[in-house]
Design an enzyme around this catalytic site. Structure first.
Site, PDB file in Angstrom:
ATOM      1  N   ASP A  77       6.151  38.885  12.329  1.00 12.09           N
ATOM      2  CA  ASP A  77       7.449  38.236  12.148  1.00 12.09           C
ATOM      3  C   ASP A  77       8.250  39.092  11.169  1.00 12.09           C
ATOM      4  OD1 ASP A  77       9.549  36.577  11.130  1.00 12.09           O
ATOM      5  OD2 ASP A  77       8.470  34.803  11.836  1.00 12.09           O
ATOM      6  N   GLN A 125       8.482  38.254  16.208  1.00 13.40           N
ATOM      7  CA  GLN A 125       9.456  37.195  15.979  1.00 13.40           C
ATOM      8  C   GLN A 125      10.564  37.727  15.072  1.00 13.40           C
ATOM      9  OE1 GLN A 125       7.022  33.946  14.494  1.00 13.40           O
ATOM     10  NE2 GLN A 125       6.816  33.061  16.535  1.00 13.40           N
ATOM     11  N   GLU A 180      -0.866  35.825  11.972  1.00 17.41           N
ATOM     12  CA  GLU A 180       0.437  36.090  11.364  1.00 17.41           C
ATOM     13  C   GLU A 180       0.338  36.030   9.847  1.00 17.41           C
ATOM     14  OE1 GLU A 180       5.058  34.448  11.517  1.00 17.41           O
ATOM     15  OE2 GLU A 180       3.395  33.050  11.782  1.00 17.41           O
ATOM     16  N   GLU A 185      12.824  32.948  16.290  1.00 12.43           N
ATOM     17  CA  GLU A 185      12.384  31.885  15.394  1.00 12.43           C
ATOM     18  C   GLU A 185      13.314  31.861  14.177  1.00 12.43           C
ATOM     19  OE1 GLU A 185       8.035  30.622  14.562  1.00 12.43           O
ATOM     20  OE2 GLU A 185       8.697  31.590  12.712  1.00 12.43           O
TER      21      GLU A 185
END
Length: 262
Positions: free
Chosen positions: A181, A207, A146, A243
């Site tokens: 994300d 996410q 990530e 998240e």
């Protein structure tokens, strides 16, 4: 076009409950899967019982990180002087992921240490990931990488989706993929649909959170309707982790998800 599936990140959602009670709260809210960064304060057997009792699947866990304020607070994978501790953490993460039936272990990259060049830290990161990929062989667990934004995580070793994708390609996409994300990507890169479509074949997990305040989708600057449509049309069949920090209570803020899955 695929149907989008969302899982509850129990570090961020249902924080009005103690951690173990969040499993039941997530199931009662309609979730069928969960993720959370750190399982290590609990035994794998206890966590597996909480999953089974509430009809939940575990999607991912992270490798261990150091305490707040420490040089390893954002992970250990790029830190040249922490190879032994990093390897112990990977093995522990794989043990938990396997016991919980989680398909993914997020190998947290870490902050470039003071006095260490970015190039040296990055080289250590790639070598450490290659080692982790070998340890994961045959476990059924795939590793996730990530990139994080420079505002919230200055000095993080992975700064862009392109950088993360290059590492995944180098180590082997059959064992390593991207955790994209959208919160981090929006802050540093923007152009989310194009960015996602550029790398979607390497994306194993998504996410969501809405900048600038990291609340639920619909509270900030991202155009979620078009973004979710692009993800669904791409054929993405993985999970999307929630998240984010609920703006006014977890359950009260889930209307966006009902719209996204309608």
């Amino acid at each position: 076009m695929t149907t989008l599936r969302f899982d509850a990140n129990l570090k961020w959602l249902f924080t009005e409950h103690e951690f173990e009670a969040r499993f039941e709260a997530a199931a009662n809210a309609g979730f069928t899967a969960v993720e959370y960064a750190s399982p290590y304060a609990h035994t794998a057997a206890r966590l597996k019982r909480l999953l089974d009792d509430n009809g939940l699947a575990q999607i991912l866990v992270n490798t261990p990180m150091g305490p707040a304020g420490s040089p390893t607070r954002q992970g250990l994978a790029c830190i040249p002087d922490a190879v032994g501790e990093y390897r112990d953490g990977v093995l522990r993460g794989l043990e938990y992921a396997t016991a919980l039936g989680a398909p993914f272990l997020h190998v947290v990259g870490g902050l470039v240490p003071e006095g260490v060049s970015r190039d040296r830290a990055f080289a250590r990161y790639v070598a450490n990931l290659a080692w982790a990929a070998e340890q994961a062989r045959g476990t059924g667990v795939r590793l996730l990488l990530e990139a994080q934004n420079k505002r919230d995580a200055p000095g993080f070793v992975l700064e862009t989706q392109a950088q993360a994708a290059a590492v995944a390609e180098a180590v082997g996409p059959e064992r390593v993929g991207l955790l994209l994300d959208f919160y981090h990507a929006q802050i540093d890169e923007g152009d989310l649909i194009r960015t996602y479509l550029r790398f979607h074949e390497l994306v194993l997990h998504l996410q969501v959170a809405d900048p600038p305040s990291r609340h639920e989708p619909g509270t900030g600057e991202i155009g979620w309707s078009g973004l979710f449509e692009a993800v669904a049309r791409s054929g993405y069949d993985g999970w999307i982790g929630c998240e984010y920090r609920p703006k006014a209570g977890t359950v009260a803020g889930l209307g966006w998800m009902r719209e996204a899955t309608a």
